[in-house]
Design an enzyme around this catalytic site. Structure first.
Site, PDB file in Angstrom:
ATOM      1  N   LEU A   1       0.847  -1.191   0.000  1.00  0.00           N
ATOM      2  CA  LEU A   1       0.000   0.000   0.000  1.00  0.00           C
ATOM      3  C   LEU A   1       0.875   1.231   0.000  1.00  0.00           C
ATOM      4  O   LEU A   1       2.083   1.161   0.263  1.00  0.00           O
ATOM      5  CB  LEU A   1      -0.928   0.031   1.219  1.00  0.00           C
ATOM      6  CG  LEU A   1      -0.252   0.308   2.573  1.00  0.00           C
ATOM      7  CD1 LEU A   1      -1.007   1.399   3.320  1.00  0.00           C
ATOM      8  CD2 LEU A   1      -0.192  -0.956   3.409  1.00  0.00           C
ATOM      9  N   CYS A   2       0.284   2.370  -0.313  1.00  0.00           N
ATOM     10  CA  CYS A   2       0.963   3.661  -0.225  1.00  0.00           C
ATOM     11  C   CYS A   2      -0.120   4.684   0.084  1.00  0.00           C
ATOM     12  O   CYS A   2      -1.099   4.359   0.769  1.00  0.00           O
ATOM     13  CB  CYS A   2       1.726   3.974  -1.503  1.00  0.00           C
ATOM     14  SG  CYS A   2       0.700   3.957  -2.990  1.00  0.00           S
ATOM     15  N   GLY A   3       0.003   5.901  -0.395  1.00  0.00           N
ATOM     16  CA  GLY A   3      -1.033   6.883  -0.121  1.00  0.00           C
ATOM     17  C   GLY A   3      -2.326   6.578  -0.838  1.00  0.00           C
ATOM     18  O   GLY A   3      -3.411   6.669  -0.256  1.00  0.00           O
TER      19      GLY A   3
ATOM     20  N   TRP B   1      -3.658   4.049   1.993  1.00  0.00           N
ATOM     21  CA  TRP B   1      -3.755   4.851   3.212  1.00  0.00           C
ATOM     22  C   TRP B   1      -4.861   5.896   3.147  1.00  0.00           C
ATOM     23  O   TRP B   1      -5.409   6.300   4.179  1.00  0.00           O
ATOM     24  CB  TRP B   1      -2.425   5.531   3.537  1.00  0.00           C
ATOM     25  CG  TRP B   1      -2.457   6.154   4.896  1.00  0.00           C
ATOM     26  CD1 TRP B   1      -2.530   7.473   5.198  1.00  0.00           C
ATOM     27  CD2 TRP B   1      -2.495   5.451   6.145  1.00  0.00           C
ATOM     28  NE1 TRP B   1      -2.603   7.653   6.565  1.00  0.00           N
ATOM     29  CE2 TRP B   1      -2.575   6.418   7.169  1.00  0.00           C
ATOM     30  CE3 TRP B   1      -2.457   4.104   6.496  1.00  0.00           C
ATOM     31  CZ2 TRP B   1      -2.619   6.087   8.502  1.00  0.00           C
ATOM     32  CZ3 TRP B   1      -2.505   3.762   7.833  1.00  0.00           C
ATOM     33  CH2 TRP B   1      -2.582   4.753   8.823  1.00  0.00           C
TER      34      TRP B   1
END
Length: 285
Positions: free
Chosen positions: A240-242, A269
């Site tokens: 995952l990331c932003g 996120w």
């Protein structure tokens, strides 16, 4: 092609094939809302000759309140066919970030919809430009193509499956945001999204996967940095990331090392940190 299409190609490899046809090039540049950059305007000002602009935001589920969530297979097929892409095309994707920010996301999108002949251009537009290779201005358009897509749901995770993975330890959850955002020391770029991270998640900032010139690290160094972050590449990974973009760089890196037991938490996120019912920790992992 007699050999499998490579998942990562050099600028020299692409330059040698531009005039021969058979390879479609996509400029998949995308930047954070706070960057002040306009990827379409930059593309129109100068792109690799023949490259089409792939708009990540437009090629998304427009009904979702979350940024660039995966569209349906039918919507994806319609959009890329309208761009002029064909089922038989070999595709090379690049971006203009210099750190492989979004190219791997589009690489992953094509693969998740069943198109395996897709590669990331190593070093992207910055390396191409730095080597003095040709650019062209304007917007490239092609006649409509014919493209089919089928979703491989195994490669995507939702909120419920991430909750389960964190509770059971069945999959490693790896957050690719910069360390300051992971620890909560730096604010999130999107309003209403908390800083910090999921309790039990690991952190490997996506920029750690590339060298100073934006090229992907050699395999031994790539493996070392992945393992230094506490990740066992042989075990399943949820990245995952932003907003599900730079996280795909880890999925791409693991694929280069021969590991394909990875999936993307598409809401990432922005979904987790934007809710009131999800736990958030601060500080290091």
């Amino acid at each position: 092609m007699t050999d499998p299409f490579p998942p990562l190609v050099s600028t020299g490899w692409l330059a040698a094939r531009l005039d021969r046809g058979g390879v479609r090039v996509l400029d998949a540049s995308w930047y954070l809302p706070t960057s002040g950059r306009d990827p379409l305007a930059e593309y129109a000002a100068g792109h690799i000759p023949g490259a089409l602009f792939f708009d990540i935001d437009a090629a998304s589920d427009r009904a979702s309140p979350l940024p660039h969530m995966l569209p349906s297979a039918a919507d994806f097929a319609e959009r890329v066919a309208a761009m002029g892409l064909e089922d038989a095309d070999d595709i090379v994707v690049y971006d203009g970030s210099g750190v492989n920010l979004s190219a791997a996301r589009v690489w992953w999108m094509f693969r998740v919809f069943g198109h395996e002949c897709v590669a990331v251009l190593d070093g992207g537009l910055l390396k191409w430009r730095g080597e003095g290779r040709p650019l062209e201005a304007g917007v490239t358009r092609l006649p409509r193509g014919k493209f089919t897509a089928t979703l491989d749901a195994v490669r995507v995770r939702d909120l419920a499956s991430v909750r389960e993975a964190l509770a059971s330890g069945s999959e490693q959850v790896v957050d690719m945001r910069p360390a300051g955002r992971f620890t909560g020391a730096e604010p999130e770029p999107r309003p209403g999204v908390r800083g910090g991270h999921m309790p039990g998640s690991l952190n490997l900032p996506s920029q750690r996967l590339v060298a100073s010139d934006g090229t992907v690290l050699p395999p031994a160094e790539l493996r070392r940095r992945i393992e230094e972050a506490g990740i066992d590449p042989a075990r399943p990974v949820i990245a995952l990331c932003g907003s599900g973009t730079s996280a795909c760089a880890l999925i791409h890196a693991l694929h280069l090392l021969g590991y394909d037991r990875s999936a993307l938490y598409d809401g990432s996120w922005t979904e987790w940190g934007g809710r009131a019912d999800t736990p958030v920790a601060t500080g290091p992992a």
